[in-house]
Design an enzyme around this catalytic site. Sequence first.
Site, mmCIF file in Angstrom:
data_model
loop_
_atom_site.group_PDB
_atom_site.id
_atom_site.type_symbol
_atom_site.label_atom_id
_atom_site.label_comp_id
_atom_site.label_asym_id
_atom_site.label_seq_id
_atom_site.Cartn_x
_atom_site.Cartn_y
_atom_site.Cartn_z
ATOM 1 N N LEU A 65 0.823 -1.217 0.000
ATOM 2 C CA LEU A 65 0.000 0.000 0.000
ATOM 3 C C LEU A 65 0.854 1.263 0.000
ATOM 4 C CD1 LEU A 65 -2.803 -1.069 2.522
ATOM 5 C CD2 LEU A 65 -2.943 -0.973 0.032
ATOM 6 N N ARG A 66 2.147 1.107 0.314
ATOM 7 C CA ARG A 66 3.135 2.198 0.222
ATOM 8 C C ARG A 66 3.025 3.271 1.296
ATOM 9 N NH1 ARG A 66 6.729 -0.607 -2.523
ATOM 10 N NH2 ARG A 66 6.407 -0.698 -4.769
ATOM 11 N N ASP A 154 9.655 -9.569 4.258
ATOM 12 C CA ASP A 154 9.751 -9.284 2.826
ATOM 13 C C ASP A 154 11.019 -9.911 2.251
ATOM 14 O OD1 ASP A 154 7.375 -8.219 2.099
ATOM 15 O OD2 ASP A 154 7.904 -6.177 2.578
ATOM 16 N N HIS A 181 9.685 -15.001 2.528
ATOM 17 C CA HIS A 181 10.207 -15.097 1.163
ATOM 18 C C HIS A 181 11.443 -15.983 1.222
ATOM 19 C CE1 HIS A 181 7.748 -11.517 0.662
ATOM 20 N NE2 HIS A 181 7.911 -11.604 -0.643
ATOM 21 N N ASP A 307 0.796 -9.555 -5.859
ATOM 22 C CA ASP A 307 2.103 -8.964 -5.528
ATOM 23 C C ASP A 307 2.166 -7.526 -6.054
ATOM 24 O OD1 ASP A 307 4.564 -8.791 -4.380
ATOM 25 O OD2 ASP A 307 5.635 -9.792 -5.992
ATOM 26 N N HIS A 311 4.580 1.830 -8.421
ATOM 27 C CA HIS A 311 5.775 2.680 -8.408
ATOM 28 C C HIS A 311 5.467 4.035 -9.022
ATOM 29 C CE1 HIS A 311 8.924 0.151 -6.844
ATOM 30 N NE2 HIS A 311 8.600 -0.837 -7.650
#
Lengths: 425, 311
Positions: A65-66, A154, A181, A307, A311
Amino acid sequence: MNILIRGAQILNPADGGDGRDGDIAVEDGVIRAVGAAPPGFEAHQIIEAAGLVAAPGFVDLAVSLREPGLEYKGTVFSETRAAAAAGVTTLCCTPCTRPAVDSPATVELIEQRAAAANFCRVLIVGALSRGLAGEELSEMSALQDAGCVALGNDLNPFADLRVLRRAMEYAAGLEMPLFLHACDGALAAGGCAHEGAVATRLGLAGIPASAEIAALGQCLALAEDTGARVHFCRLSCARSVELLADARARGLPVSADVAAHQLFLSEHDISDFNPDCRVMPPLRGEEDRAALREGLRGGVIDAVCSDHQPHDINAKLAPFPSTEPGVSALETLLPLVLGLAADGFGMAGALALITSRPGALLPGNAGQLREGAAADICLFNPAAQWRATPETLHSSGKNTPFLGATLTGRVHRTLYQGRVVHEPE
Amino acid sequence: MRHFLSIAGLSREHLVEILDTAESFAGAGDRAAGKVPLLRGKTVVNLFFEASTRTRSTFELAAKRLSADVLNLDMDTAAVQKGESLIDTLRNMRAMDVDMFIVRHGDSGAAQFIARNVGAGVAVVNAGDGGHAHPTQAMLDMFTIRRCRKDFEGLRVAIVGDIRHSRVARSQIAALNLLGTRDIRLTGPQTLMPAGVEQLGARVFSRMEDGLAGADVVIILRLQRERMRGGFLPSEGEYYRRYGLTSARLALADPAAIVMHPGPINRGVEISSLVADGARSVILRQVAFGIAVRMAVMSLTVSAQISGRAK
């Protein structure tokens, strides 16, 4: 608020089959009846849904969601809005914000923003280590109490296996599931493409499949040691599917997902240095892609996720190795997953990958369309074609390899807890 | 050919045209002939994001012999350190009404990226991008081979050393394949051999002696010192033991074999001084041919830009 959805092809993927035509009655945010409205049901709103499929709202295990800290790429509002447009009503957000999601304050901030936007259910994955640095454990208990549903690190590596083992032990004691991950930091360091003939021709530093396979083997050994419940995020290699199948056969409490783009693209798609095809883990070989699909078919891999990593333009406006990895992927999730329907999954089987199957991994049993469940419903037209363009995408991130492509399958309306949160413009 | 970014994507005819054009500039001897007015009134910018002495100066000489105005920009010390992004640098350059960029950059794919962003009518020539391509070096190598050995078909070429990090080797393999060479051997330590390199059209030999046997052309690559730190090699001495080109090893090649090196050479690391300075070495001729070949590439791309604009 009572809503009647009329004449849809109702498809609850958990039941299999092609579904049946009928109506859905929604009352006070809950599905009251599926098939026909109960006698005396008074609808305030009627949605004519002939020609549309009514499916449970989608469940996406990986959305960045940044916010906080990376608002120039996206915000909780902009990206949950995109989720609604994508038919996603439950999503897990990643901890890689600035600061990382390693304190209750950050969890609360995201929760409040998500509640204010109110487009979908946001389940928060907290940081497994302080600042995602992989050196000290995060305050897991505090994160759990603040509402985190799982913990992960992450793509950030742990300083060593002992720290990871302690983190897994501690989380196991709290019965907190882990989202890990499998990626060995040292083997992947400096790489930006799958190690193979394509990267060799392009002169790009490779990330070997062994970076994932070796790390997966280590994590599985630690999972066995610690009893932690581990969900493996974004598998990319054929060999990983075999390792995971073996672990599942031995009864380890493990699960896994794969990003939708890994099922449709391969290393060949970076041949012209297209930065929109730069992802982590990298796009791998055709045989890996086939094995990942097979893993989904056989149930070794549980779910498909978007995923989603929106950006800003500058992140991709550079030569390939200097660009940031990630795809803005929410809004292409449905068309891609529908693409699997023709590959032996069938419509219900394909939709299960983004509804009941990921839903089973999360609290709340999301991804079901049945009486008494929350009225999280996606109405979509499986045959509608549309072009992904900067204008048609709701996400702040326009970084998708499918930009300009004509996609089949379009979300028509999304209901979240009985409210229409997305409708045709 | 409005840009010259890599060998991939070109045809055999393109390469032959470049070699023939270079021949017209090279004259009878090894030195390039005098000035020609083909690029008069044109501005050529050497945009080097990585340090380079030889490549940059031969490009500069080539541009001047074509009568172009030349501007040298060493970007590794300039704007980039002030935090200016590559895209902003390019936009600034665009405003200066430049006709051609000669670019070197540490990122693979940088030349393509720059070509996509310079705007119409500006030619881009790749002077080396990361580990991807160094097509003018490969073309001057092809020119050297053609001068010395005439025919590419039936040729046995051995390339020795750090294939993994070498943009030169990638471009050479591509050019040789296009020109009809079927016997390309790569030899070097396995840590410096990239995955799946056979698919580029070459065979891999772990033992240098096997790769050299009967070779007509021996190309030695430069070994960067930092490879020792990266854990690719134990030491320079160990490398020389197994992959240094000595007179004894060269004796395994064809008696008329030529020895090439893109330079600058590390004496006693990848090649012995005796071989580097010996009768079979054409290393300095390569440098001289570099000017004629770069003149050819620059004049061909500029004329393609002009005819492209006329359409």
